[in-house]
Enzyme design. Structure first.
Site, PDB file in Angstrom:
ATOM      1  N   ASP A   1       0.799  -1.221   0.000  1.00 15.98           N
ATOM      2  CA  ASP A   1       0.000   0.000   0.000  1.00 15.98           C
ATOM      3  C   ASP A   1       0.839   1.281   0.000  1.00 15.98           C
ATOM      4  O   ASP A   1       0.386   2.303  -0.465  1.00 15.98           O
ATOM      5  CB  ASP A   1      -1.008  -0.004   1.161  1.00 15.98           C
ATOM      6  CG  ASP A   1      -0.395  -0.406   2.494  1.00 15.98           C
ATOM      7  OD1 ASP A   1       0.830  -0.578   2.581  1.00 15.98           O
ATOM      8  OD2 ASP A   1      -1.166  -0.543   3.456  1.00 15.98           O
TER       9      ASP A   1
ATOM     10  N   ASP B   1       4.771   0.341  13.297  1.00 15.58           N
ATOM     11  CA  ASP B   1       4.076  -0.949  13.344  1.00 15.58           C
ATOM     12  C   ASP B   1       4.884  -2.140  13.871  1.00 15.58           C
ATOM     13  O   ASP B   1       4.315  -3.109  14.334  1.00 15.58           O
ATOM     14  CB  ASP B   1       3.516  -1.352  11.972  1.00 15.58           C
ATOM     15  CG  ASP B   1       2.483  -0.369  11.472  1.00 15.58           C
ATOM     16  OD1 ASP B   1       1.955   0.417  12.289  1.00 15.58           O
ATOM     17  OD2 ASP B   1       2.201  -0.375  10.266  1.00 15.58           O
TER      18      ASP B   1
END
Ligand SMILES: *[C@@H]1O[C@H](CO)[C@@H](O)[C@H](O)[C@H]1NC(C)=O
Ligand SMILES: *[C@@H]1O[C@H](CO)[C@@H](O)[C@H](O)[C@H]1NC(C)=O
Ligand SMILES: *[C@@H]1O[C@H](CO)[C@@H](O)[C@H](O)[C@H]1NC(C)=O
Ligand SMILES: *[C@@H]1O[C@H](CO)[C@@H](O)[C@H](O)[C@H]1NC(C)=O
Length: 847
Positions: free
Chosen positions: A54, A462
């Site tokens: 993405d 993350d």
């Protein structure tokens, strides 16, 4: 591993100066580290496959299960959106051809319109067709698809299902030009949150997939039957044309509820299989279904593997075994507790078997083995820490069309897969591994290289962060992420100049202390006891002797802690100040405000005083770097370029040649005792990474043809130990590094006047020849507007924090984390502004 031996060669060759534009390669963090929304196999050419990310571009599969990034060369500062891949398509008739829809956001965060890129050499080179609207590779619903498809009967015909209500587009010249299919009106008007103040969830979702029926008749050289999915759950979402796209109608009898995510044709069965979820993904889904549509007789069959209270998730990934019609696998899109579920059927969905089941709660039968030898940190930091072993955000699940045993699926963390899938049907036990070698998808938020200490400390979104002790480790995926505490995201890291084993990092979570310290160079950590659980984010600096930490927090102003005491406010600095420690003199800290006031402290950060007029006409301070070995020498990056001081910031002189600088760093130079200055900024070759060994008398373009995305989102750090080695942390392509030779600058290859002229017209000069090094002599180059990236990276970062285990001692659950359910004992109150929402009896989640 393969990449390891390449590293060895590089090091062996380090003594030979590299004159050409630098050759960049990834530090091997491994494991991917982010969301892979789509993987596509070529239907007839064995082993040809691509994975799209993405925010980190497109990757091509290699025969040894590793991946190669193929969109770096087209992802420049101006076109950073090319790393957002919203769809990928292969030409069934030509395995060398690959197409992708690029663009990161459909809102204002990405200034550019999207594009369809096309390659005839498996992604080695690209041609680009800009679209008249934006494409959203990092927008909601990005795991639906594929929304781009090539007609299996006619390589010239390509359809693209757009977002934002732009509808269906078609090319009849192999992707060179596209025009709107005006007869297609079901543009997919679902909006996740029409009132979203962040301007992220308030766009029309658009179209979900384009699926050709290769078994249908050919009309004028084109496949006659085409299915198109649109993002709606209130009316028909699956549309069909039987006349090669001239007219369209809703497919009769379709479920008409939930959003279709995947739609694949099984030609032998002449049937479509579809997965549905009650959200558009990739984080949601509390119900859904799996359907089979028989094209011959036009009947729909609900083949959802579970029902009743067992159906508490939607379905995403869908893989058909093309060698064995009627055999397929489907995955839960998000089953946040206890784990994802994958089902397999060998009878067209009449019956299913799961990849795990209960063996008397809380015990489970795992009909799989799961390992991560290629990226050990996936095991230590995630698989062994979280009940969600199989993953989450499973939008893609593929069986190699020419090998029934080879399968891949991707999650919010990594790509998993294996080579014995048919053992599911025999011994009901398959071997799964992380198979993401080469996919380097980290959003890098902070970097450091400590002279005499750890070679590379990488704070990432993350996945917390990683330590590479020496340069020899850069080719080996770390055994562990930063743990104890592990946060979803670390946002900055610094080392103490005189005691480089002392390292500090900060996180962007809440509900637990967001400062951690290490005294072994970042191998092991402890939470800092001097902060409460509310302060978070920002940047950090540790004093040269490691006794004092100054923290420019994201939500509580600038703070200071001495000898691990409580953090207290530094009243003399504005919140958001850019900070740095002198790397030699323990009493000295530096700071700058976004309004370009420069400050310094000579009492170990207790008080700061401003230095008036220090930074000339600068209007904002972007970065401050203290010389690693010389007390009192520092460099300040601003909107007008770099300023240098050799008297502890009492006075500065401006370096010429590169303006509008962002991240800067010093690194060990090629000549003993010399340091290179690296700067992202605007120079003769445009907005790129430049280096100087003579304080700006001459600059070299060390970026070359490597794309890094937006320069404002990059972190550069020069090696503290290896001459000429420099690292770039990207927003979605991990850490790249190169050996550069900047000794004394190189002679200009173009005359001074033409260099300045070229750059002032903003036409970047790029070259990969060995003469690409260019000397800049003036600072008259035109500055270009900086790219707004802060908000975009925060979307990425916050949106995938599901993965991290809740820090111990936490009393608030993080966004996306579990906050309730049978047998659950963790925190039940969510971090603001999120609320604990029941998904089912076993699982409530902070949303
Ligand atoms: C469509 O989906 C949204 C999001 O899940 C949901 O809020 C809405 O109620 C659904 N509409 C219908 C008609 O099912
Ligand atoms: C449609 O075809 C399927 C097999 O592909 C069969 O099971 C089903 O009974 C058929 N339905 C009708 C209405 O003919
Ligand atoms: C399947 O194999 C793995 C190891 O390969 C093993 O850990 C697991 O227990 C096996 N599952 C069952 C149900 O026997
Ligand atoms: C460190 O900085 C302080 C404050 O400016 C100064 O008094 C001292 O001389 C410096 N020490 C060294 C070794 O440079």
């Amino acid at each position: 591993m393969k990449s390891f031996s390449v590293i060895q060669l590089l090091l062996a060759a380090a003594a030979a100066p590299v004159k050409a534009a630098a050759s960049w390669k990834n530090v091997n963090i491994g494991g991917g580290g982010g969301f892979v929304p789509g993987i596509v196999f070529h239907p007839t050419a064995k082993g040809v496959a691509y994975a799209r990310t993405d925010i980190g571009g497109l990757y091509r599969l290699n025969s040894d299960d590793s991946w190669t990034a193929v969109t770096d060369s087209i992802t420049t500062d101006a076109k950073w959106g090319n790393w957002g891949i919203d769809a990928v398509a292969l030409d069934p008739q030509d395995p060398n051809k690959v197409y992708a829809a690029t663009g990161m956001y459909t809102n204002s965060w990405d200034p550019n319109n999207g594009a369809i890129i096309r390659s005839s050499d498996k992604g080695n080179t690209w041609s680009i067709t800009e679209l008249p609207f934006k494409v959203g590779g990092n927008m909601p619903g990005r795991g639906m698809g594929e929304r781009l498809a090539v007609d299996p009967k006619n390589s010239k015909i390509i359809y693209f299902g757009a977002r934002s209500g732009n509808g269906l587009y078609k090319s009849t010249d192999g992707g060179v030009t596209f025009s709107k299919v005006s007869s297609f009106t079901a543009v997919g008007d679902y909006i996740v949150d029409p009132t979203d103040a962040n301007d992220y969830n308030n766009d029309k979702q658009g179209l979900a997939f384009v699926t050709f029926d290769s078994t249908s008749a050919t009309i004028n050289g084109a496949t006659s039957r085409i299915f198109v999915g649109s993002a709606t759950n209130t009316t028909s979402s699956v549309w069909v044309s039987n006349d090669a796209g001239a007219t369209w109608s809703a497919v009769a009898g379709q479920p008409g509820t939930y959003f279709p995510h995947k739609c694949k044709l099984q030609p032998t069965e002449k049937a479509l299989y579809l997965t549905y979820s009650d959200g558009t993904g990739p984080y949601d889904g509390t119900a859904g279904g799996v359907y089979r549509y028989d094209i011959t007789n036009g009947t729909w069959k609900n083949i959802t593997p579970v029902s009743g209270s067992d159906l508490y998730y939607g379905f995403g990934g869908l893989g058909l075994d093309m060698q064995k019609p009627g055999t397929l696998v489907v995955a839960s899109l998000n089953s946040w507790w206890p784990d994802a579920q994958i089902f397999r059927s060998t009878d067209s969905g009449a019956t299913w078997s799961p990849i795990w089941d209960w063996a008397g709660y809380p015990d489970m039968n795992w009909y799989y083995g799961l390992t991560s030898p290629n990226a050990p940190w996936v095991e230590t930091g995630f698989i062994s820490q979280d009940s969600k072993r199989l993953g989450w955000m499973i939008e893609t699940l593929e069986i190699n069309p020419l090998d029934s045993d080879h399968w891949l699926y991707a999650t919010g963390l990594t790509v998993y897969g294996g080579h014995d899938l048919t053992k599911w049907d025999t011994v009901h036990n398959v071997s799964i591994q992380s198979l993401a070698v080469g996919i380097e998808e980290m959003a890098v938020l902070g970097l450091a290289s400590a002279p005499g200490g750890s070679e590379l400390l990488a704070a990432v979104g993350d996945d917390c962060g990683f330590t590479f002790k020496t340069s020899a480790d850069l080719g080996t995926s770390p055994k562990t992420p930063w743990m104890n505490p592990i946060w979803a995201s670390s946002v900055d890291v610094d080392y103490a100049g005189n005691k480089p084993a002392n390292v500090v990092r900060i996180g962007s979570g809440s509900g637990s202390p967001q400062v951690a310290i290490s005294s072994d160079g970042g191998a092991s950590w402890n939470a800092h006891s001097g902060t409460d659980t509310s302060k978070t984010s920002g940047t950090v600096a540790i004093s040269a002797d490691a006794d004092t930490i100054v923290w420019s927090s994201g939500n509580a102003g600038v703070l200071r802690s001495s000898n691990q005491g409580t953090f207290t406010a530094v009243a003399s600095l504005p919140s958001g100040a850019v900070i740095a420690s002198d790397k030699r003199n323990n009493t000295v800290f530096y700071a700058g405000s976004t309004t370009s006031t420069f400050y310094r402290s000579v009492d170990t950060g207790a008080t700061f005083t401003s230095v008036s007029g220090a930074l000339g006409s600068a209007k904002s301070v972007r970065d401050i770097v203290a010389h690693p070995t010389t007390a009192g020498e520092l460099y300040v990056s601003t909107d007008v370029g770099v300023f240098r001081s050799t008297d502890f910031g009492a006075s500065f002189s401006q370096l010429s040649g590169v303006s509008n600088t962002q991240s800067i760093s010093l690194g060990v130079g090629s000549v003993a005792g010399k340091w290179n200055l690296y700067a992202f900024g605007t120079g003769a070759n445009g907005n790129k990474l430049y280096a100087t060994a003579d304080n700006g008398a001459s600059w070299i373009d060390v970026q070359g043809s490597q794309g890094f995305g937006a320069i404002s989102a990059n972190k550069v750090v020069g090696s503290g130990n290896v001459p000429g080695q420099v690292y770039v942390g990207t927003n979605g392509r991990g850490v790249l590094y190169a050996q550069v030779d900047v000794s004394g600058g190189s002679p200009p290859v173009t005359t001074t006047s033409s260099v300045v002229k070229t750059s002032s017209t903003a036409a970047p000069v790029t070259s990969t020849s060995s003469k690409a090094t260019t000397t800049l002599v003036t600072s008259t180059v035109k500055t270009s507007s900086s790219v707004k990236i802060t908000s975009t990276s925060s979307v990425k970062t916050s949106s995938s924090t599901t993965s991290a285990a809740a820090p111990t001692g936490t009393n608030l659950a993080q966004r996306w984390a579990q906050c309730g359910g049978i047998g659950y004992t963790g925190p039940t109150v969510c971090v603001a502004p999120f609320t604990c929402q029941k998904q089912n009896d076993w699982y409530s989640q902070c949303l």
